[in-house]
Design a protein around this motif. Structure first.
Motif, PDB file in Angstrom:
ATOM      1  N   GLN A  83      41.658  31.456  47.755  1.00  0.00           N
ATOM      2  CA  GLN A  83      42.713  32.216  48.406  1.00  0.00           C
ATOM      3  C   GLN A  83      43.507  32.951  47.338  1.00  0.00           C
ATOM      4  OE1 GLN A  83      44.675  29.005  50.521  1.00  0.00           O
ATOM      5  NE2 GLN A  83      46.138  28.663  48.855  1.00  0.00           N
ATOM      6  N   HIS A  84      44.187  34.013  47.745  1.00  0.00           N
ATOM      7  CA  HIS A  84      45.141  34.664  46.872  1.00  0.00           C
ATOM      8  C   HIS A  84      44.483  35.308  45.646  1.00  0.00           C
ATOM      9  CE1 HIS A  84      49.076  35.523  45.436  1.00  0.00           C
ATOM     10  NE2 HIS A  84      48.986  34.765  44.369  1.00  0.00           N
ATOM     11  N   ALA A  85      43.259  35.821  45.792  1.00  0.00           N
ATOM     12  CA  ALA A  85      42.644  36.579  44.699  1.00  0.00           C
ATOM     13  C   ALA A  85      41.853  37.721  45.324  1.00  0.00           C
ATOM     14  CB  ALA A  85      41.733  35.685  43.876  1.00  0.00           C
ATOM     15  N   TYR A  86      41.989  38.924  44.766  1.00  0.00           N
ATOM     16  CA  TYR A  86      41.373  40.102  45.356  1.00  0.00           C
ATOM     17  C   TYR A  86      40.626  40.857  44.275  1.00  0.00           C
ATOM     18  CZ  TYR A  86      45.315  38.761  48.210  1.00  0.00           C
ATOM     19  OH  TYR A  86      46.225  38.029  48.916  1.00  0.00           O
ATOM     20  N   PRO A  87      39.326  41.024  44.360  1.00  0.00           N
ATOM     21  CA  PRO A  87      38.471  40.526  45.444  1.00  0.00           C
ATOM     22  C   PRO A  87      37.969  39.105  45.194  1.00  0.00           C
ATOM     23  CG  PRO A  87      37.219  41.945  43.997  1.00  0.00           C
ATOM     24  CD  PRO A  87      38.597  41.878  43.427  1.00  0.00           C
ATOM     25  N   PHE A 120      37.468  37.999  39.164  1.00  0.00           N
ATOM     26  CA  PHE A 120      38.030  39.309  38.904  1.00  0.00           C
ATOM     27  C   PHE A 120      39.064  39.629  39.978  1.00  0.00           C
ATOM     28  CE2 PHE A 120      38.269  43.898  39.392  1.00  0.00           C
ATOM     29  CZ  PHE A 120      38.641  44.240  38.105  1.00  0.00           C
ATOM     30  N   ASP A 121      40.297  39.792  39.565  1.00  0.00           N
ATOM     31  CA  ASP A 121      41.387  40.010  40.511  1.00  0.00           C
ATOM     32  C   ASP A 121      42.173  41.242  40.061  1.00  0.00           C
ATOM     33  OD1 ASP A 121      43.571  39.952  42.130  1.00  0.00           O
ATOM     34  OD2 ASP A 121      44.037  37.829  41.809  1.00  0.00           O
ATOM     35  N   TRP A 122      42.144  42.290  40.885  1.00  0.00           N
ATOM     36  CA  TRP A 122      42.848  43.531  40.543  1.00  0.00           C
ATOM     37  C   TRP A 122      44.317  43.274  40.217  1.00  0.00           C
ATOM     38  CZ3 TRP A 122      40.635  47.803  39.265  1.00  0.00           C
ATOM     39  CH2 TRP A 122      39.383  48.148  39.797  1.00  0.00           C
TER      40      TRP A 122
END
Lengths: 193, 875
Positions: free
Chosen positions: B78-82, B86-88
Motif C-alpha cells: 500500500q502507499h507506493a505508486y506504482p 519504484f515510487d514516483w
C-alpha cells in the motif's frame, strides 16, 4: 391452535410438530437422536415458548408446587411451569406466557454461546443453577434463568415475543462454531433422562 | 502453503508470518514512508513499527510481520505508486527544503488553498484503502476472570501458575502464536521455558489465548483483546475481558538508535534479526554490521555468526557516523571507516512495554541506570512482572545523547520526522514534550510512539537542557496497537421486532415501514396495483365506505393492577381514572412537571383493581419506567406488567365493522349496549379478547386485543367474516391519512418538546380540579391564557401537498410549521396540521405555506376535516 412466534421458522426447518396444552410445538426436525447428541457435545437450542410464565409482585415467594419460582428483584418473582398449569399459575399474578418467547440453551458450550451475545458473568460461581438475571442478549432485553438438566448446564432465555425471530437467529449464528443445533421437544426430553 | 503478493504466488513454510515468507522470497522493501516515500524494510519484526503495513485480504494497515501466513491470502503493498521498488513520490525527498516541520500550518493559511490541495495530499499520504465490502465477519465476546495475565514469556507464565495455584481463574493473553516470549528467539538469554509452558497449558484453571493481542485497558479493569480468525467464518473477535486483577508481563520492545540514514532498508533491530534466525531459519543478510555493546550485542553477534552471516567487529553506538546506500544499505560508516554490509543490526534501546500500566494510572519514572522509563505507583488491581518493570535491563546507549540535527536521521519512522525537524520545532518554541508531539506528529503515527517516543524525549531533553524525567513521557492511550473499525463495531445485530401478525402481512404483499425496531405494513400491494398512492387510496376508501382492518400490535400495552392502581394513574395522568367505571375506557395524556405533553393512549378499566393501558409505540419503555418511578416509595399496592408482546391487537373500523364483528362474537355490539369508549372482555372467533370501542380513524370501530399466539387466527377469522362486506387490511399510511382528516394528534409528530395539552387543543384532558397530578402547577392557569402558538388545521389551495415540516408564512415571514400533511380525498384538497401564531388560530384565517419554495395560500380550520360532530364514530 396456539403457535410460537417462530412457527414459520420451524415449518421451514421441516419440524414435525406435536400438540401440548393447545400449542403446536416442534417435536423434532427430522431425527431427535442427532439433536440430543449435538446438545450433549456442544449446544442445543429449543423453543419452549409455551412454557407457562406468571409475573408475581408479592411480599413473599408464592407457593406453587407445580412451578419453579425465580427471584427477579425485590418483591418481584417469576413462576415458570408446564403449559397445562397456565391458568392455575395465573392466579398468583399477571399471566405473561404470551409476552415472552422462551428458549432453552443447553449443553457444555451453552455458556460460550451466550458469552458472545451478552456481557453478564455466567460462570458457575457467579451464576449457579437456579440463578436469575435480566440483561441484554444480542441487544434484546432478556431474562436468563439457569436451569440445568441433569449434568448439562442449561439456560432458559425469556425475551419479548416480538424479538423472538431476531434472538433465535442471533443465537444460532453465534453457536455455529460450537456445533449448536436447534432441537425439538423430544430431544429436550431425552436430555432430562 | 502459498499466498499471493501483488499478484505473484509466494511459498510459505509452517510457522511463517507473511513477512518472513516474503523475506525468504527475496522481498526487502516492505513499504514506503509517509512523507518522503522512502523505501522501508523490516525494522522491528514484532508488530511494533509501521514498516510492514500492507493490505491483506482487502484490509488495510495489517502488520504482516505478526500475521501468520495462510493458504490463499491476498497480500498487496500500500502507499507506493506504482510499486514498492519504484515510487514516483519518492521525489518528494528532493524537495525536503520545501517540506519543513509544521508544513501544513505554514503552507495552508487559506482555507481555499487547503481545499484545493487536500485531495492530492490525502492520496499521497494516506495509509491503505478502506475496502468497500469487507469479507468475513467480526464478533464480540465477553469473558470474566479473576486474573488476566498479559504476556506469555517466562514471567507471565510464572505469574499465571502462581495465581492459578492460589485458586484463581486465570486468562493468559499472548500476542505470539506460541508461548515463551523472548526466549523463543533469544536462545542465548536462557533456556526456553518448556516446562512452564506445559504446566500452564495443562492447568485446568488457566485458559490461554495465544495469537491474541491486548490493545487497551479501560475503566473497571476491562481489557480489549483482539483474536484474529477465532474460527473459519470470523475475521476478528473482540474479547471484552474483565479481570479483578491484571498482571502485565509484556516485557520490553526494542527502539532504534539515531544516526543519519537509520531508516535504510537493511537497517534492522537486533530482535528482528534474531526472530528471522530462530523463528524462521532465515539469515537476515550475507554481511552484517552490528551496532551495540555489552552482553546483548555479543549475543546478537554470536547468533548472526551461527546463522552463517559474515560480521564485522562490534561498533559502539557513539562511533556510528551514518549508514550509506541508495535504497538498501550498502555500508556503515563509523570511526572514520567504511564497513561494507547488506544489513545493519542495531542493538537498540530496550523499552518496557508499560502502556497498559500507564493507562491504569501508573507513573513512569526515568531510570538512567537501565536507560528506561520504569513503571511505578501501580493501582492495587494491577501488578507488573518481568522485564516490563525494568528489572535486568541495561542501557543500550547513554541518554540523552548529543544530538546532531540531520535531515535523514529519523526519529519517527511513521511520519518521517527527523532530528532536524525536532530541533527546528524546538527552536520555534515547541519545547514541551506534549506540544512538540502535536506539532511534529512524532509518536502520533501507527506505531503510537513505540519506535520514537524515547528518542524524541531524549532530543527534547538534550536541546532544552532538561533531564529525561523532567521532560517526561507523553500520555499513553488505547488503542495500541491499532484495532480495525470492524472489530470495534462487532457483529451486525440490528434487532427486528415483528408483530404476531408479521407473516400474515408478508403473505398479503405488505410493503414495510421501519418504525424504530418494529416492522409495520406501510401499505399492501394487490394483484391490481403495487403503486403506493393507488393502494393507499383504495385502503382509505375501504375504511370510509366499508370496513378495514389494521394491525396495531405495536401499541405499548401495560397491565396495572392492585387496590391503589387508580390513585397512581390519577397522579401520573392528567385525567382522572379512579372514577372510571368498570367497562369504560378514557383517552389519557401524560405530562411532565412543566405541563409538556409526553405521551397519550387509552386507559380501560377491566375490573375494580385492574386497568389496561395503551401507550404510543415509541414511548412504551418510557411510560413503564415513569409509572414505576412515581410508584417507587409510595407504599401503594400496584403491580405493573408490560404485556406488549403478549397481545396481538387489531383495529376493525368502518361503517360495516359491526356487521363483520357480529359474525364472530356473542357480544351485543349495539351502539347502546357497547357504546363509544366502552370496553368488554369476550370471545371473538373462540379466542379470549379485550375489545375497546375507540376510533383513531374516525369510524365505528373496535380495537381487539388477543393473546399473541392466537393473533393469526383472529386476523384470518376477521378477514373471512368481512369478505362479504369488502373488507381490506390497511397499513400505516392509510391510517395516517384517516386520522389526519379527524385531526387526531400524534404525540411527538404533531407536538414537540414544548407543547402543552392546551396548545394542542386538548383542554378537556386536563382535570385541573384534581388535588394533584404531575404538571398540575404548570397547567393550573387558564387554558385560554396567552400561548406561544396553536395547533390548527389547514386546507391548502392548489394541488400540491406540503411536505411535513414546511414553513407557515405570514406576510412573507416564517411564523410556524406544518407537522403532518396529506391529500384528503374527503375534502378534495391537501390538508395539514400546523403550528400557527395564536392570532391566526381563528376559523377561516388565511396563512401561506411554503411548498418547494413557493408560497401557497391555506385556510385555517379549527374543526376536524371529517365528521366534526363524531356521529360516525359513535354510530
Amino acid at each position: 391452535m396456539r403457535q410460537s412466534a417462530l412457527h414459520r421458522w420451524h415449518v421451514a426447518a421441516q419440524a414435525q410438530f406435536l400438540e401440548a396444552a393447545g400449542w403446536q410445538v416442534p417435536a423434532h426436525y427430522g431425527d431427535p437422536e442427532p439433536e440430543a447428541a449435538a446438545a450433549r457435545a456442544g449446544a442445543g437450542l429449543a423453543d419452549l415458548s409455551n412454557l407457562a410464565k406468571v409475573d408475581v409482585c408479592a411480599t413473599a415467594p408464592p407457593a406453587a408446587a407445580s412451578a419453579t419460582c425465580w427471584v427477579l428483584g425485590h418483591r418481584h418473582y417469576l413462576l415458570t411451569g408446564p403449559p397445562e398449569e397456565r391458568a392455575a399459575l395465573a392466579e398468583h399474578g399477571i399471566d405473561v406466557t404470551s409476552v415472552f418467547a422462551a428458549f432453552l440453551l443447553i449443553g457444555p458450550r451453552s455458556r460460550d454461546v451466550l458469552g458472545k451475545l451478552s456481557s453478564v458473568p455466567l460462570a458457575d460461581r457467579s451464576f449457579p443453577n437456579g440463578a436469575a438475571t435480566q440483561t441484554s442478549v444480542a441487544h434484546v432485553h432478556t431474562t436468563i434463568l439457569r436451569q440445568d438438566r441433569r449434568t448439562l448446564p442449561a439456560f432458559l432465555l425469556l425475551a419479548a415475543r416480538d424479538y423472538a425471530g431476531h434472538l433465535w437467529e442471533a443465537i444460532l449464528h453465534a453457536g455455529q462454531e460450537y456445533g449448536l443445533a436447534p432441537i425439538g421437544g423430544e430431544a429436550a426430553a431425552r436430555l432430562e433422562e | 502453503m502459498r499466498f499471493e503478493f501483488n499478484g505473484t504466488p509466494v511459498e510459505a513454510r509452517p510457522g511463517d508470518t507473511v513477512a518472513s515468507a516474503l523475506y525468504r522470497a527475496g522481498q526487502r522493501v516492505f513499504s514506503r514512508s509517509f512523507k518522503y516515500h522512502r523505501p522501508r524494510g523490516l525494522l522491528c519484526g514484532a508488530g511494533k513499527c509501521p514498516n510492514c503495513l500492507m493490505q491483506v485480504d482487502g484490509v488495510p494497515n495489517v502488520r504482516v510481520c505478526v500475521t501468520p501466513a495462510r493458504d490463499g491470502l491476498v497480500v498487496r503493498h500500500q502507499h507506493a505508486y506504482p510499486s514498492l521498488d519504484f515510487d514516483w513520490l519518492s521525489l518528494a525527498q528532493r524537495f525536503d527544503a520545501f517540506l519543513p516541520v509544521g508544513w501544513y500550518y505554514k503552507t495552508f493559511r487559506s482555507h481555499a488553498l487547503w481545499r484545493a490541495a487536500e485531495p492530492f495530499i490525502r492520496r499521497a499520504a494516506g495509509l491503505g484503502v478502506v475496502p468497500a465490502d469487507p469479507a468475513g465477519e467480526y464478533e464480540h465476546a465477553f469473558r470474566q476472570a479473576d486474573v488476566a495475565v498479559i504476556g506469555g514469556g517466562p514471567s507471565g507464565l510464572e505469574a499465571a501458575l502462581a495465581h492459578a495455584g492460589a485458586g484463581s481463574e486465570v486468562v493468559l493473553v499472548d500476542d505470539q502464536p506460541e508461548l515463551g516470549g523472548h526466549r523463543r528467539y533469544r536462545k542465548r538469554a536462557g533456556p526456553e521455558p518448556t516446562d512452564l509452558i506445559a504446566r500452564v497449558r495443562s492447568h485446568p484453571a488457566i485458559s490461554v489465548l495465544a495469537g491474541a493481542y491486548c490493545f487497551g485497558l479501560y475503566e473497571g479493569n476491562l481489557l480489549g483483546v483482539v483474536q484474529p480468525a477465532p474460527h473459519a467464518r470470523c475475521r476478528e473477535r473482540l474479547l471484552h475481558l474483565r479481570a479483578a486483577h491484571v498482571v502485565v508481563a509484556t516485557g520490553v520492545y526494542e527502539a532504534p538508535l539515531l544516526f543519519p540514514n537509520n531508516d535504510l532498508v537493511g537497517v534492522m533491530l537486533s530482535t528482528a534479526a534474531q526472530r528471522l534466525i530462530h523463528l524462521h531459519g532465515l539469515p537476515p543478510g550475507k554481511r552484517a554490521a552490528v551496532i551495540g555493546r555489552g552482553v546483548r550485542a555479543e549475543e546478537v553477534l554470536a547468533d548472526l555468526r551461527s546463522a552463517g552471516v559474515e560480521t564485522h567487529l562490534l561498533i559502539a553506538p557513539e562511533e556510528v557516523e551514518r549508514a550509506e546506500g541508495a535504497a538498501s544499505v550498502s555500508a556503515l560508516r563509523a570511526r572514520g571507516e567504511r564497513f561494507p554490509c547488506d544489513v545493519v543490526v542495531v542493538c537498540g534501546h530496550l523499552v518496557p512495554d508499560a502502556g497498559l500500566l500507564s493507562q491504569a494510572g501508573a507513573r513512569l519514572d526515568w531510570n538512567a541506570q537501565v536507560g528506561a522509563f520504569c513503571p511505578a505507583g501501580l493501582p492495587p488491581t494491577m501488578s507488573a512482572a518481568g522485564e516490563v518493570t525494568g528489572a535486568g535491563l541495561s542501557a543500550a546507549a547513554p541518554l540523552p545523547a548529543p544530538v546532531a540535527p540531520h535531515k535523514r536521521a529519523f526519529v519517527c519512522v511513521c511520519t518521517d520526522a527527523t532530528t532536524q525537524d525536532l530541533c527546528d520545532a524546538l527552536g520555534e518554541g515547541f519545547d514541551h514534550m506534549e506540544t512538540l508531539k502535536r506539532y511534529t506528529t512524532t509518536t502520533m503515527g501507527p506505531c503510537q510512539g513505540r519506535m520514537c517516543q524515547l528518542n524524541a524525549i531524549a532530543v527534547c531533553a538534550r536541546q532544552t537542557g532538561r533531564g529525561m524525567q523532567e521532560t517526561g513521557v507523553t500520555t499513553s492511550r488505547p488503542p495500541n496497537p491499532g484495532v480495525t473499525l470492524g472489530a470495534l463495531a462487532g457483529p451486525r445485530h440490528h434487532p427486528i421486532r415483528r408483530t404476531p401478525l408479521h407473516h400474515q402481512h408478508a403473505d398479503r404483499g405488505a410493503v414495510w415501514l421501519d418504525m424504530g425496531e418494529w416492522k409495520r405494513p406501510r401499505y399492501y400491494r394487490t394483484a391490481a396495483s403495487s403503486d403506493e398512492t393507488t393502494c393507499v387510496r383504495a385502503e382509505y376508501a375501504a375504511v370510509r365506505q366499508r370496513v378495514g382492518l389494521i394491525d396495531v400490535s405495536t401499541l405499548g400495552k401495560l397491565e396495572v393492577r392492585g387496590r391503589d392502581a387508580g390513585r397512581l394513574l390519577d397522579k401520573v395522568y392528567t385525567h382522572r381514572f379512579s372514577d372510571l367505571a368498570v367497562g369504560r375506557a378514557r383517552y389519557a395524556t401524560l405530562c411532565d412537571d412543566h405541563g409538556i405533553l409526553l405521551d397519550d393512549g387509552t386507559i380501560s378499566r377491566l375490573a375494580e383493581d385492574r386497568y389496561f393501558l395503551t401507550t404510543t409505540t415509541g414511548n412504551l419503555d418510557f411510560v413503564e419506567q415513569w409509572l414505576l418511578w412515581w410508584l417507587a416509595g409510595t407504599g401503594q399496592h400496584v403491580h405493573i406488567a408490560n404485556v406488549t408482546g403478549g397481545l396481538a391487537a387489531v383495529n376493525l373500523a368502518g361503517p360495516l365493522a359491526r356487521d363483520t364483528l357480529r359474525k364472530l362474537t356473542a357480544l351485543d355490539l349495539g351502539s347502546q349496549a357497547f357504546s363509544y369508549m366502552a370496553c368488554r372482555q369476550a370471545e371473538v372467533a373462540g379466542i379470549p379478547a379485550i375489545l375497546l370501542r375507540i376510533g383513531f380513524v374516525g369510524e365505528t370501530g373496535w380495537e381487539i386485543h388477543v393473546p399473541a399466539e392466537c393473533g393469526p387466527d383472529l386476523w384470518d377469522a376477521l378477514l373471512d367474516a368481512g369478505r362479504e362486506f369488502g373488507i381490506r387490511p390497511f397499513g400505516v399510511e392509510a391510517q395516517r391519512l384517516l386520522r389526519l382528516e379527524k385531526k387526531h394528534v400524534i404525540i411527538g409528530v404533531d407536538t414537540d418538546a414544548l407543547t402543552t395539552p392546551y396548545e394542542a387543543g386538548l383542554n378537556w384532558v386536563v382535570r385541573r380540579e384534581k388535588e394533584d397530578f404531575i404538571g398540575r402547577h404548570a397547567l393550573s392557569g387558564s387554558p385560554r391564557s396567552p400561548r406561544r402558538e396553536s395547533l390548527v388545521g389547514l386546507v391548502v389551495e392548489g394541488e400540491q401537498t406540503p411536505e411535513d415540516g414546511s414553513a407557515v408564512m405570514i406576510n412573507g415571514r416564517p411564523a410556524g410549521r406544518v407537522t403532518s400533511a396529506r391529500f384528503s380525498p374527503h375534502v378534495g384538497a391537501p390538508i395539514a396540521l400546523a403550528w400557527a401564531p395564536e392570532a391566526k388560530a381563528v376559523e377561516g384565517a388565511r396563512v401561506e405555506v411554503r411548498i418547494r419554495g413557493r408560497a401557497v395560500t391555506a385556510r385555517v380550520t379549527l374543526e376536524a376535516f371529517y365528521d366534526p360532530e363524531g356521529a360516525r364514530l359513535r354510530a
